[in-house]
Design a protein around this motif. Sequence first.
Motif, PDB file in Angstrom:
ATOM      1  N   ASP A  13       0.819  -1.220   0.000  1.00  8.86           N
ATOM      2  CA  ASP A  13       0.000   0.000   0.000  1.00  8.86           C
ATOM      3  C   ASP A  13       0.850   1.266   0.000  1.00  8.86           C
ATOM      4  OD1 ASP A  13       1.004  -0.025   2.555  1.00  8.86           O
ATOM      5  OD2 ASP A  13      -0.939  -0.068   3.575  1.00  8.86           O
ATOM      6  N   GLY A  14       2.171   1.114  -0.081  1.00  9.03           N
ATOM      7  CA  GLY A  14       3.054   2.277  -0.144  1.00  9.03           C
ATOM      8  C   GLY A  14       3.240   3.013   1.160  1.00  9.03           C
ATOM      9  N   THR A  15       2.746   2.490   2.267  1.00  8.05           N
ATOM     10  CA  THR A  15       2.904   3.186   3.549  1.00  8.05           C
ATOM     11  C   THR A  15       4.232   2.883   4.229  1.00  8.05           C
ATOM     12  OG1 THR A  15       1.825   1.391   4.789  1.00  8.05           O
ATOM     13  CG2 THR A  15       0.413   3.165   3.930  1.00  8.05           C
ATOM     14  N   ARG A  16       4.926   1.850   3.766  1.00  5.30           N
ATOM     15  CA  ARG A  16       6.223   1.475   4.325  1.00  5.30           C
ATOM     16  C   ARG A  16       7.199   1.185   3.201  1.00  5.30           C
ATOM     17  NH1 ARG A  16       3.806   2.838   8.188  1.00  5.30           N
ATOM     18  NH2 ARG A  16       3.489   1.769  10.191  1.00  5.30           N
ATOM     19  N   VAL A  17       8.482   1.406   3.472  1.00  2.00           N
ATOM     20  CA  VAL A  17       9.532   0.799   2.667  1.00  2.00           C
ATOM     21  C   VAL A  17      10.468   0.073   3.621  1.00  2.00           C
ATOM     22  CG1 VAL A  17       9.492   2.366   0.690  1.00  2.00           C
ATOM     23  CG2 VAL A  17      10.941   2.903   2.636  1.00  2.00           C
ATOM     24  N   TYR A  18      10.991  -1.033   3.139  1.00  2.00           N
ATOM     25  CA  TYR A  18      11.936  -1.827   3.922  1.00  2.00           C
ATOM     26  C   TYR A  18      13.298  -1.775   3.247  1.00  2.00           C
ATOM     27  CZ  TYR A  18       8.447  -3.597   7.116  1.00  2.00           C
ATOM     28  OH  TYR A  18       7.489  -3.684   8.091  1.00  2.00           O
ATOM     29  N   VAL A  19      14.329  -1.567   4.081  1.00  2.00           N
ATOM     30  CA  VAL A  19      15.688  -1.353   3.590  1.00  2.00           C
ATOM     31  C   VAL A  19      16.621  -2.358   4.248  1.00  2.00           C
ATOM     32  CG1 VAL A  19      17.578   0.301   3.374  1.00  2.00           C
ATOM     33  CG2 VAL A  19      15.195   1.112   3.380  1.00  2.00           C
ATOM     34  N   GLY A  20      17.425  -3.042   3.445  1.00  2.00           N
ATOM     35  CA  GLY A  20      18.432  -3.945   3.981  1.00  2.00           C
ATOM     36  C   GLY A  20      19.702  -3.199   4.337  1.00  2.00           C
ATOM     37  N   LEU A  21      20.191  -3.375   5.561  1.00  2.02           N
ATOM     38  CA  LEU A  21      21.437  -2.753   6.005  1.00  2.02           C
ATOM     39  C   LEU A  21      22.552  -3.784   5.867  1.00  2.02           C
ATOM     40  CD1 LEU A  21      20.181  -0.845   9.175  1.00  2.02           C
ATOM     41  CD2 LEU A  21      20.261  -0.067   6.789  1.00  2.02           C
ATOM     42  N   GLU A  22      23.308  -3.659   4.801  1.00  2.68           N
ATOM     43  CA  GLU A  22      24.284  -4.683   4.436  1.00  2.68           C
ATOM     44  C   GLU A  22      25.352  -4.881   5.503  1.00  2.68           C
ATOM     45  OE1 GLU A  22      27.274  -5.730   0.678  1.00  2.68           O
ATOM     46  OE2 GLU A  22      25.862  -4.049   0.550  1.00  2.68           O
ATOM     47  N   ASN A  23      25.848  -3.802   6.080  1.00  4.59           N
ATOM     48  CA  ASN A  23      26.844  -3.913   7.143  1.00  4.59           C
ATOM     49  C   ASN A  23      26.221  -3.795   8.531  1.00  4.59           C
ATOM     50  OD1 ASN A  23      28.983  -4.396   5.478  1.00  4.59           O
ATOM     51  ND2 ASN A  23      30.135  -2.566   6.004  1.00  4.59           N
TER      52      ASN A  23
END
Length: 491
Positions: free
Chosen positions: A310-320
Amino acid sequence: MKTNAMLGAALTAVALAAATLAEAGQVPGSLAAADIPVSHRDRVYSSDQFSNTVSIIDPAANRLVGVIRLGEPTPANFSPLYHGQLLVHGMGFSPDHRTLAIVSIGSNSVTFIDTQTNAVKHVTYVGRSPHEAFFTPDGKEVWVTVRGENYVDVLDGKSFEEKTRIVVPAGPGMQIFSPDGKYGYICSSFNPETDVVSVADHKVVARVTQASPFCPNIAATPDGRQVWFTLKDVGKTQVFDARPPFALLKTLDTGPITNHVNIVQNAHGMFAYVTVGGLNQIKVFRTDDFSQVATIAVGSLPHGIWPSGDGTRVYVGLENGDALTAIDTLTNQVVATVPVGQAPQAVAYVPDAVPDGDGTANTQPLGAAGEATHVMLIPVGGTAADHGAAPTSVALFDQGLLQVLQAAVTGLQAGQPYFLGLSDHADGSGRIDVLASFKANPAGSAIVNTLGQIRQVVVPGTPGVSDHRRYLVIAPSVGGAPGPAVQVQAL
């Protein structure tokens, strides 16, 4: 009467706005598709490169469900690799949200996983060092960019066997499709060219010039108007028209180690979210006028990114950082951080991935896959508070007695050779024993990897270890040998 007319107009405007939001579809679908509210049936996945796992998160609870283990940690991978996958990296999913496609660059494979059961359905082996895979919008094909060669491998969407190959310049980085399924957009990691391919006949119909050769990631807006791609080596993001004649629209300076980009449509409009690994930030841009509207600090080396249904969240991977960060897109604030496996790369949010049950079948606890140590390198003569001038993050991913070291290096001279090494002294003086050599890219940054028993000598108080303390440093190459250190380990 006038009041009633005004009230009627206002109610009409509200109804139109609600109708628009109800059909504000998210990538990789079209804008006409209905939004899917966040629920416990949804899943967020990350491909974890050094633990060789796929981490699974319930976004309604921001809780780790478990991991799918596709391979073993090093040094098990030093022997012939007859079973299991190595360097789990890329990720895509089917239009019906029932299948994940996981690319492992070290074992040249695409692993297809059932989202309901987390079971491996099939493994297809392709050419050297594939990078990303994605289904066409009709689900009939899976395109795999074979970055170590010069083609996109086209697989059948049901049997997962090879149908044909699309020849492109060497080093295809990633492909994504127009929401209507007419075009595939394939950026390059070795040549300054993005190819536009007709999905119907697999023919190249146009070429877009990249500002540099190294594109790792590409995204198409759900309204079918724009394509955004990142350039990791020069720290830029470019935008071109998704329709003929595919004209370049904008070049943005986003920052060192610009990694991935994705598109969010919410009540405020349509936005591009760009992960900038060298700054530990997400930069947010409007897609209508390309203005930057937010900068979000997220943690060490943000990499993959994907919006909720629904576009209310984005999820981001923190590689380090061994974690996934959830961001509220209406406030652009971090709302949760969830631990995952080692060095998350691609991220995918799959709405309604688990229609029934708790979705824990065939998963394991995080366990050793989440074990890592983190340090920072700062300019010589500086303090930990100065790390913003050169925020070099280092992760030591435990593999038993060994660690995989990954340094996200910034703040160096562009194009110059350097060494990552160990010094006997905290200020980097004296002899430097080299761990890895590398060259800074045009943005003065680099990703540096090496392997060894490093944590035991650079982290004080390691249990059971009495070896002499050493310090991580970065030094320029002077006549092929380390010169005076320019970055040292923060204490």
